[in-house]
Motif scaffolding. Structure first.
Motif, PDB file in Angstrom:
ATOM      1  N   THR A 409       0.818  -1.215   0.000  1.00  0.00           N
ATOM      2  CA  THR A 409       0.000   0.000   0.000  1.00  0.00           C
ATOM      3  C   THR A 409       0.853   1.266   0.000  1.00  0.00           C
ATOM      4  OG1 THR A 409      -1.711  -1.214   1.223  1.00  0.00           O
ATOM      5  CG2 THR A 409      -1.902   1.188   1.136  1.00  0.00           C
ATOM      6  N   GLN A 410       1.823   1.336   0.910  1.00  0.00           N
ATOM      7  CA  GLN A 410       2.638   2.557   0.995  1.00  0.00           C
ATOM      8  C   GLN A 410       3.467   2.785  -0.264  1.00  0.00           C
ATOM      9  OE1 GLN A 410       5.001   2.776   4.559  1.00  0.00           O
ATOM     10  NE2 GLN A 410       3.223   3.083   5.899  1.00  0.00           N
ATOM     11  N   GLN A 413       1.276   4.077  -2.937  1.00  0.00           N
ATOM     12  CA  GLN A 413       0.989   5.509  -2.738  1.00  0.00           C
ATOM     13  C   GLN A 413       2.148   6.367  -3.256  1.00  0.00           C
ATOM     14  OE1 GLN A 413       0.297   5.346   1.476  1.00  0.00           O
ATOM     15  NE2 GLN A 413      -1.925   5.091   1.263  1.00  0.00           N
ATOM     16  N   LYS A 414       3.375   5.925  -3.004  1.00  0.00           N
ATOM     17  CA  LYS A 414       4.541   6.654  -3.521  1.00  0.00           C
ATOM     18  C   LYS A 414       4.518   6.666  -5.055  1.00  0.00           C
ATOM     19  CE  LYS A 414       7.593   5.288   0.331  1.00  0.00           C
ATOM     20  NZ  LYS A 414       8.812   4.503   0.681  1.00  0.00           N
ATOM     21  N   SER A 417       1.738   8.916  -6.368  1.00  0.00           N
ATOM     22  CA  SER A 417       2.087  10.330  -6.154  1.00  0.00           C
ATOM     23  C   SER A 417       3.100  10.800  -7.190  1.00  0.00           C
ATOM     24  CB  SER A 417       2.662  10.522  -4.745  1.00  0.00           C
ATOM     25  OG  SER A 417       1.690  10.243  -3.759  1.00  0.00           O
ATOM     26  N   CYS A 494      -7.995   5.467  -7.696  1.00  0.00           N
ATOM     27  CA  CYS A 494      -6.731   5.742  -7.000  1.00  0.00           C
ATOM     28  C   CYS A 494      -6.946   6.535  -5.717  1.00  0.00           C
ATOM     29  CB  CYS A 494      -5.780   6.510  -7.922  1.00  0.00           C
ATOM     30  SG  CYS A 494      -5.083   5.523  -9.254  1.00  0.00           S
ATOM     31  N   LEU A 498      -4.791   6.173  -2.309  1.00  0.00           N
ATOM     32  CA  LEU A 498      -3.954   7.278  -1.846  1.00  0.00           C
ATOM     33  C   LEU A 498      -4.352   7.752  -0.447  1.00  0.00           C
ATOM     34  CD1 LEU A 498      -3.682   9.325  -5.158  1.00  0.00           C
ATOM     35  CD2 LEU A 498      -1.765   8.341  -3.877  1.00  0.00           C
ATOM     36  N   ARG A 499      -5.639   7.648  -0.115  1.00  0.00           N
ATOM     37  CA  ARG A 499      -6.116   8.067   1.203  1.00  0.00           C
ATOM     38  C   ARG A 499      -5.965   6.980   2.258  1.00  0.00           C
ATOM     39  NH1 ARG A 499     -11.801  10.434  -1.178  1.00  0.00           N
ATOM     40  NH2 ARG A 499     -10.985  12.389  -2.068  1.00  0.00           N
ATOM     41  N   GLY A 500      -5.506   5.807   1.839  1.00  0.00           N
ATOM     42  CA  GLY A 500      -5.357   4.715   2.786  1.00  0.00           C
ATOM     43  C   GLY A 500      -6.658   4.037   3.151  1.00  0.00           C
TER      44      GLY A 500
END
Length: 604
Positions: A409-410, A413-414, A417, A494, A498-500
């Motif tokens: 997940t993290q 997100q990277k 972004s 997305c 991105l918001r988790g």
């Protein structure tokens, strides 16, 4: 048992040399013998052709076989001739004299099976010819080509429904190795089949070992695989003609007997390559998808895809050309993001309508998802064709070495972004370079070395980032825009990632997997040392007989038949006739040769 069934079994034994029908063969034959239509789905090597060849010999008149490739018709006719069966074909490659000879044989009743390409049916003369003959059965091979949902759409196949009006009351059987539920429905409608009996066999090919891996630079993955298979026959598929020729040339430089095959080569060269491949014990054909459909070579030991096919159906169809004899075979696929972009570009440039393009995109996504799966390869492959309930196979890369999964997940997100901050204008390679802090001039010139995302993924291997991009494509978070050279664009979904608000798990694919191990032929493993001389002598005699006639050795006898001869060591024609694969015609043709080899080795 009905009279028809008795006659069919007698034909199987006397002409083809087999004691029993395989699953679904008897049912399909009974359906058409009773005048009904049928749709038969049976895996490659399962014996589909017998389901129209046996009725063709029992019914009066002629059986029409619609076959997609002109180049293969001669091979099919040659194989039938070995059985003493009259067969012929009509196609645009014949001379006027050859066509006249075929027409004469048709009208005198010497031909029981007539092969035509679907394109031939558009010729005005074909209708009058067929209506002048006593056609008792129509067989449509590779019937998935009929379907707009199928993986190998051919417009002329869509016109085969005219046969209903041309040949009213004549039963038809459609045959294929690959068709989803939707494709089956489309075949029935397109061919105007009347209340057909739909017979679906298992799609499982348990003898094929599946391996799928992301591409790495260089040719080490392929050469490592082939190093264990130097004396085997195989097919290597590539997307482009240029790659076909470069790969074949590279393999020849390494000492492999490799030949290129694609539609851009001279027709005579293609036919020679095909003939040599059918006769060879050790040869590799590097090809586009133009090669392989309908080729009845039983001892293809491997199929390699150096690029991603366009669908699960295409992959299954192409890998199914390995191990038709039931012996162990291997299927290896190497794929990358560039394959996805190239296939999407091909779809975008197609003249097909938007609905068809959407279907093709969905099929590509399904295949990509299968590639990225961490579970048994065989289970989802079979489930795609509604063949459910299989246990983990133990005969694929994921079963033998289960990949780890991780919470991505993290890192996702990277990645997202970085795509957003670089303007959704670049492909995966550029985005990954920014994430890993590359100082290449293009990144510096664009000012992307000053972004907050620059270098935040430097500690993560580039292969992990590539795998993550593929995962995001599969899950529908990203789209690789083919009109902008694969630029990654973000979909609305997305936002949740991105918001988790949702998590993403991916397979861990850092370590390079070993090349799939070579599985020795079960035939070789069953030959005892004291049987080796007879085995080698029988194969040598078979090769000599085949060369004398200009046909492939397996058209005389398959390896399985030779193996049974080695084990049984028949001493008389009656004993030889009891061997599976030896019918009366082959006994008459080759009985003396085979028995002389057996007696000679016994004397030694």
């Amino acid at each position: 048992m009905s009279a028809n069934n008795d006659a069919a079994l007698a034909c199987l034994r006397e002409v083809f040399g087999y004691e029993h029908f395989r699953p679904l063969q008897a049912e399909a034959i009974a359906q058409v013998m009773q005048g009904g239509d049928a749709l038969l789905l049976m895996p490659t090597g399962g014996g589909k052709s017998l389901c129209y060849q046996v009725p063709a010999l029992l019914l009066p008149g002629v059986t029409l076989v619609v076959s997609p490739l002109i180049a293969l018709m001669q091979d099919q006719v040659d194989a039938l001739a070995q059985l003493g069966v009259g067969a012929g074909f009509l196609n645009s490659m014949q001379t006027d004299k050859e066509q006249a000879a075929t027409l004469h044989a048709l009208r005198t009743g010497s031909i029981k099976l007539l092969y035509l390409a679907p394109e031939r049916l558009s010729a005005p003369s074909t209708r009058s010819l067929l209506q002048s003959l006593h056609v008792s059965l129509v067989a449509i091979d590779e019937a998935h080509c009929v379907s707009q949902w199928g993986h190998d759409f051919r417009p002329d196949y869509r016109n085969l429904g005219v046969l209903t009006g041309w040949l009213p009351g004549v039963p038809r059987i459609a045959l294929t190795a690959t068709a989803t539920r939707q494709t089956r429905q489309d075949i029935v409608v397109a061919l105007d089949l009347a209340a057909p009996r739909v017979l679906v066999g298992s799609f499982d090919r348990p003898n094929i070992h599946y391996t799928v891996s992301g591409k790495r630079p260089g040719n080490t993955q392929l050469t490592g695989f082939l190093a264990q298979r130097v004396k085997q026959c195989g097919i290597i598929y590539c997307l482009s003609r240029k790659k076909v020729e470069a790969t074949a040339e590279n393999l020849r430089g390494l000492g492999f007997n490799a030949r290129p095959y694609h539609a851009g080569l001279d027709r005579e060269l293609r036919m020679r390559t095909q003939r040599e491949f059918l006769a060879a014990d050790a040869m590799i054909v590097v090809a586009t998808i133009a090669f392989g459909m309908g080729i009845d070579k039983p001892d293809v030991r491997f199929v390699v895809h150096l690029d991603l096919p366009k669908s699960v159906e295409a992959y299954y169809q192409e890998t199914g050309r390995a191990g038709r004899d039931g012996e162990p075979a291997s299927a290896m696929m190497l794929y990358g993001l560039q394959d996805v972009v190239r296939l999407q570009q091909m779809m975008a440039q197609s003249s097909a309508d938007d609905d068809y393009k959407r279907i093709e995109q969905d099929k590509l996504n399904a295949l990509l998802g299968w590639c990225e799966s961490a579970q048994c390869r065989r289970q989802p492959l079979l489930a795609y064709f509604d063949d459910v309930g299989a246990e983990p196979c133990g005969n694929c890369d994921n079963c033998e070495l289960p990949p780890e999964t991780w919470d991505a997940t993290q890192d996702a997100q990277k990645l997202l972004s970085c795509i957003y901050r670089t303007g959704q204008r670049f492909g995966a390679a550029y985005v990954i370079d920014v994430l890993r802090g590359s100082q290449q001039s293009r990144i510096v010139d664009n000012g992307h070395d000053s972004l907050s995302v620059f270098g935040i993924g430097a500690d993560t291997d580039v292969r992990v980032w590539r795998s993550l991009v593929r995962r995001l494509l599969v899950e529908g978070y990203l789209f690789a825009d083919p009109e902008r050279y694969g630029a990654l664009t973000m979909r609305a979904s997305c936002k949740l990632l991105l918001r988790g608000q949702t998590t993403l798990f991916a397979r861990k694919d850092l370590q390079a997997r070993a090349a799939p191990r070579r599985r020795p032929s079960a035939v070789d493993s069953r030959i005892a040392p004291h049987e080796r001389d007879l085995w080698d002598a029988l194969r040598a005699r078979r090769t000599a007989l085949a060369q004398r006639q200009g046909i492939a050795p397996f058209m005389i006898f398959h390896d399985a038949t030779l193996l049974e001869i080695v084990k049984q060591r028949p001493q008389s024609e009656a004993q030889l006739l009891e061997i599976s694969g030896v019918g009366q015609s082959k006994l008459d043709r080759y009985g003396d040769d085979i028995l002389s080899v057996v007696r000679s080795c016994a004397a030694d």
